[in-house]
Design a protein around this motif. Structure first.
Motif, PDB file in Angstrom:
ATOM      1  N   HIS A   1      12.485   0.648  -8.965  1.00  0.00           N
ATOM      2  CA  HIS A   1      12.994  -0.567  -8.328  1.00  0.00           C
ATOM      3  C   HIS A   1      13.993  -1.306  -9.216  1.00  0.00           C
ATOM      4  O   HIS A   1      14.678  -2.223  -8.751  1.00  0.00           O
ATOM      5  CB  HIS A   1      11.833  -1.493  -7.964  1.00  0.00           C
ATOM      6  CG  HIS A   1      11.105  -2.058  -9.146  1.00  0.00           C
ATOM      7  ND1 HIS A   1      10.190  -1.321  -9.866  1.00  0.00           N
ATOM      8  CD2 HIS A   1      11.175  -3.284  -9.738  1.00  0.00           C
ATOM      9  CE1 HIS A   1       9.721  -2.063 -10.851  1.00  0.00           C
ATOM     10  NE2 HIS A   1      10.291  -3.257 -10.798  1.00  0.00           N
TER      11      HIS A   1
ATOM     12  N   ARG B   1       4.315   5.481  -2.400  1.00  0.00           N
ATOM     13  CA  ARG B   1       5.047   4.248  -2.121  1.00  0.00           C
ATOM     14  C   ARG B   1       5.131   3.357  -3.354  1.00  0.00           C
ATOM     15  O   ARG B   1       5.528   2.200  -3.275  1.00  0.00           O
ATOM     16  CB  ARG B   1       4.384   3.486  -0.960  1.00  0.00           C
ATOM     17  CG  ARG B   1       4.384   4.273   0.344  1.00  0.00           C
ATOM     18  CD  ARG B   1       3.813   3.455   1.494  1.00  0.00           C
ATOM     19  NE  ARG B   1       3.677   4.263   2.700  1.00  0.00           N
ATOM     20  CZ  ARG B   1       4.676   4.498   3.546  1.00  0.00           C
ATOM     21  NH1 ARG B   1       5.865   3.999   3.320  1.00  0.00           N
ATOM     22  NH2 ARG B   1       4.453   5.245   4.622  1.00  0.00           N
TER      23      ARG B   1
ATOM     24  N   ARG C   1      18.016  -2.182  -2.328  1.00  0.00           N
ATOM     25  CA  ARG C   1      16.582  -2.090  -2.114  1.00  0.00           C
ATOM     26  C   ARG C   1      16.219  -0.666  -1.714  1.00  0.00           C
ATOM     27  O   ARG C   1      16.959   0.011  -1.025  1.00  0.00           O
ATOM     28  CB  ARG C   1      16.152  -3.071  -1.015  1.00  0.00           C
ATOM     29  CG  ARG C   1      16.277  -4.524  -1.410  1.00  0.00           C
ATOM     30  CD  ARG C   1      15.773  -5.417  -0.295  1.00  0.00           C
ATOM     31  NE  ARG C   1      15.841  -6.827  -0.671  1.00  0.00           N
ATOM     32  CZ  ARG C   1      15.458  -7.824   0.121  1.00  0.00           C
ATOM     33  NH1 ARG C   1      14.981  -7.554   1.334  1.00  0.00           N
ATOM     34  NH2 ARG C   1      15.550  -9.071  -0.284  1.00  0.00           N
ATOM     35  N   TRP C   2      15.047  -0.253  -2.164  1.00  0.00           N
ATOM     36  CA  TRP C   2      14.555   1.078  -1.828  1.00  0.00           C
ATOM     37  C   TRP C   2      13.686   0.972  -0.575  1.00  0.00           C
ATOM     38  O   TRP C   2      12.768   0.149  -0.497  1.00  0.00           O
ATOM     39  CB  TRP C   2      13.719   1.632  -2.973  1.00  0.00           C
ATOM     40  CG  TRP C   2      14.507   2.002  -4.201  1.00  0.00           C
ATOM     41  CD1 TRP C   2      15.159   1.159  -5.029  1.00  0.00           C
ATOM     42  CD2 TRP C   2      14.691   3.318  -4.708  1.00  0.00           C
ATOM     43  NE1 TRP C   2      15.762   1.852  -6.050  1.00  0.00           N
ATOM     44  CE2 TRP C   2      15.486   3.190  -5.879  1.00  0.00           C
ATOM     45  CE3 TRP C   2      14.278   4.591  -4.321  1.00  0.00           C
ATOM     46  CZ2 TRP C   2      15.870   4.279  -6.655  1.00  0.00           C
ATOM     47  CZ3 TRP C   2      14.655   5.679  -5.081  1.00  0.00           C
ATOM     48  CH2 TRP C   2      15.446   5.527  -6.232  1.00  0.00           C
ATOM     49  N   THR C   3      13.967   1.794   0.397  1.00  0.00           N
ATOM     50  CA  THR C   3      13.101   1.845   1.575  1.00  0.00           C
ATOM     51  C   THR C   3      11.833   2.615   1.203  1.00  0.00           C
ATOM     52  O   THR C   3      11.783   3.325   0.187  1.00  0.00           O
ATOM     53  CB  THR C   3      13.804   2.562   2.739  1.00  0.00           C
ATOM     54  OG1 THR C   3      14.019   3.936   2.384  1.00  0.00           O
ATOM     55  CG2 THR C   3      15.146   1.906   3.055  1.00  0.00           C
ATOM     56  N   ASP C   4      10.821   2.484   2.011  1.00  0.00           N
ATOM     57  CA  ASP C   4       9.575   3.219   1.763  1.00  0.00           C
ATOM     58  C   ASP C   4       9.829   4.733   1.773  1.00  0.00           C
ATOM     59  O   ASP C   4       9.237   5.481   0.988  1.00  0.00           O
ATOM     60  CB  ASP C   4       8.531   2.862   2.824  1.00  0.00           C
ATOM     61  CG  ASP C   4       7.993   1.454   2.639  1.00  0.00           C
ATOM     62  OD1 ASP C   4       8.175   0.898   1.528  1.00  0.00           O
ATOM     63  OD2 ASP C   4       7.391   0.914   3.589  1.00  0.00           O
ATOM     64  N   GLU C   5      10.717   5.176   2.652  1.00  0.00           N
ATOM     65  CA  GLU C   5      11.024   6.609   2.727  1.00  0.00           C
ATOM     66  C   GLU C   5      11.690   7.090   1.441  1.00  0.00           C
ATOM     67  O   GLU C   5      11.365   8.167   0.924  1.00  0.00           O
ATOM     68  CB  GLU C   5      11.939   6.881   3.920  1.00  0.00           C
ATOM     69  CG  GLU C   5      12.296   8.361   4.072  1.00  0.00           C
ATOM     70  CD  GLU C   5      13.277   8.611   5.210  1.00  0.00           C
ATOM     71  OE1 GLU C   5      13.649   9.785   5.406  1.00  0.00           O
ATOM     72  OE2 GLU C   5      13.663   7.638   5.893  1.00  0.00           O
ATOM     73  N   GLU C   6      12.623   6.294   0.917  1.00  0.00           N
ATOM     74  CA  GLU C   6      13.317   6.664  -0.318  1.00  0.00           C
ATOM     75  C   GLU C   6      12.355   6.685  -1.500  1.00  0.00           C
ATOM     76  O   GLU C   6      12.413   7.595  -2.346  1.00  0.00           O
ATOM     77  CB  GLU C   6      14.467   5.687  -0.575  1.00  0.00           C
ATOM     78  CG  GLU C   6      15.621   5.844   0.412  1.00  0.00           C
ATOM     79  CD  GLU C   6      16.571   4.669   0.383  1.00  0.00           C
ATOM     80  OE1 GLU C   6      17.608   4.743   1.065  1.00  0.00           O
ATOM     81  OE2 GLU C   6      16.287   3.656  -0.311  1.00  0.00           O
ATOM     82  N   LYS C   7      11.474   5.709  -1.557  1.00  0.00           N
ATOM     83  CA  LYS C   7      10.471   5.696  -2.628  1.00  0.00           C
ATOM     84  C   LYS C   7       9.544   6.890  -2.520  1.00  0.00           C
ATOM     85  O   LYS C   7       9.148   7.477  -3.532  1.00  0.00           O
ATOM     86  CB  LYS C   7       9.682   4.381  -2.600  1.00  0.00           C
ATOM     87  CG  LYS C   7      10.423   3.199  -3.197  1.00  0.00           C
ATOM     88  CD  LYS C   7       9.521   2.001  -3.431  1.00  0.00           C
ATOM     89  CE  LYS C   7       9.065   1.367  -2.153  1.00  0.00           C
ATOM     90  NZ  LYS C   7       8.290   0.106  -2.396  1.00  0.00           N
TER      91      LYS C   7
END
Length: 436
Positions: free
Chosen positions: A300, A341, A328-334
């Motif tokens: 992050h 997550r 910002r990182w989306t949940d999918e990217e994380k």
């Protein structure tokens, strides 16, 4: 008066003084002409000698100048080994590892703008294959890791003659290239092999491969996995990470899975040493490099479009990304990057860079100790290729890259001397504990 019975001498004596003077004058003129002609011939001969000497001297100077130029070019193209200051004489078992992105034929064809300054004959695969195989042979590798391999059968046939055995893993999808690992069959025996197709995990069509190799002098000691545990076996990993600078999440995800699998194989065979190599498509100043070196990363804190550091490189033009706030990182990217997550990412290996482990000159190394450039073409110049190892291996020597000025003189790679747009990197590693 001259009579008919007089001799010639008598007639001469009886000749008038004016006639005698004319005869003397004619004879004197003839002598002078002969002397002048002789002097002219002498001068001509001397001039010819001088001319020949000057020509020979000029020729010698040209030859000397050309010789110096050829020697200078050879020196510019010559790569040197830098040795560790640490005494490694007690470490008898050693391996020389070479990692080389050899520029796949398909990739070179798809991106001609990157090689616009390279003469067509140096882009020819037959020519590149010949000089790369000759180059590789000169490094005398024990283990060879190649990326962008789309003519494996040809390379395998050549390297087999040099005593190598090899395995190839092609990328999934439409691309033909992949990774290949070769090893000297008289030095090692293959114990295990694994591959990763990242597409199966939603991480694009890149691949990674692993070999567990055992030094042959210890084979008689081991008949099974348990007894072969730490007796001079080694895990070798080879990867070509996704290029796309904007997808730092995928790059991290690929490296995470790659390092986890290397650790898993090390544990399977008794905590044996690990070497991981490849083209990571990331710079030494990048977050991805930090992740490999420190074993952790807080994702992050980084913009996923800058994870690899490529967009900060002078070779790229997407400078408008540099001024954006951290995305910002989306949940999918994380999930792609970390496998969960969570905002943090960790890997279980404690890795060291082979190059950073042996200090080198600032002419060829950066502040991190890595080469200044392992890749050079019309859109990029920088380091993206690495060799990492665990602490149970000791670096003995590393092959220095070319100085930047030498690279610039080529106008771009490939060139007459170098068959790819990457430079091979190489090191010699010793097993730290000979008692096993």
């Amino acid at each position: 008066m001259v009579r008919s019975g007089d001799t010639i001498a008598q007639r001469a004596e009886q000749s008038p003084p004016a006639a005698r003077r004319r005869r003397h004058s004619v004879e004197h003129t003839r002598k002078r002409q002969k002397i002048k002609s002789s002097e002219t011939e002498t001068r001509t001969y001397i001039q010819t000698l001088n001319s020949n000497f000057t020509t020979a001297s000029s020729s010698c100077k040209r030859q000397h100048t050309n010789s110096r130029r050829r020697k200078s070019r050879r020196n510019l193209c010559k790569r040197k080994w830098t040795y560790s200051e640490r005494d490694a004489s007690e470490h008898n078992d050693r391996v020389v590892i070479v990692s080389y992105n050899i520029l796949g034929v398909e990739n070179a064809t798809k991106h001609p703008h990157l090689y616009s300054r390279v003469p067509p004959e140096y882009m020819n695969w037959e020519y590149r294959k010949k000089i790369m195989c000759k180059e590789i042979s000169g490094y005398r590798p024990s283990i060879l890791c190649l990326q962008e391999v789309d003519h494996f059968d040809e390379l395998n046939k050549i390297l087999q003659k040099d005593g190598f055995r090899g395995l190839h893993k092609a990328r999934s999808g439409d691309s033909r290239d992949g990774c290949a690992i070769f090893w000297k069959s008289d030095q090692f025996t293959l114990l295990d092999e694994e591959n990763i197709e990242f597409q199966r995990f939603g991480l694009r069509h890149n691949v990674a491969q692993f070999c567990v190799l055992k030094m042959n002098q210890d084979l008689h000691k081991a008949d099974d996995t348990s007894s072969a545990s730490t007796s001079h076996s080694i895990v070798v990993g080879n990867i070509h990470v996704l290029f796309n600078p904007n997808r730092g999440d995928i790059k991290l995800g690929q490296m995470r899975m790659f390092l986890e699998k290397a650790y898993e194989l090390s544990q399977k065979w008794g905590c044996i040493p690990v070497v991981v190599t490849g083209d990571l498509n990331s710079l030494p100043q990048s977050a991805l490099y930090q992740y490999v070196a420190s074993s952790k990363l807080h994702v992050h804190q980084h913009d996923r479009r800058k994870i690899s550091g490529q967009l900060c490189s002078s070779g790229y033009t997407e400078s408008h990304y540099l001024h954006n706030c951290i995305a910002r990182w989306t949940d999918e990217e994380k999930m792609l990057a970390t496998g969960s997550r969570d905002n943090s990412l960790k890997h279980p290996l404690m890795l060291r860079s082979a190059y950073a482990g042996i200090p080198g000159s600032s002419k060829v190394r950066d502040k991190a100790g890595e080469p200044l450039a392992t890749s050079y073409h019309s859109a990029f110049s920088g380091t993206v290729d690495y060799i990492w190892h665990t602490s149970d291996l000791v670096p003995v020597k590393v092959l220095e890259a070319l100085p930047t000025r030498s690279l610039k003189k080529t106008g771009g790679l490939p060139s007459k001397e170098w068959g790819s747009d990457h430079l091979a990197i190489a090191c010699e590693l010793a097993f730290a504990d000979n008692s096993n």
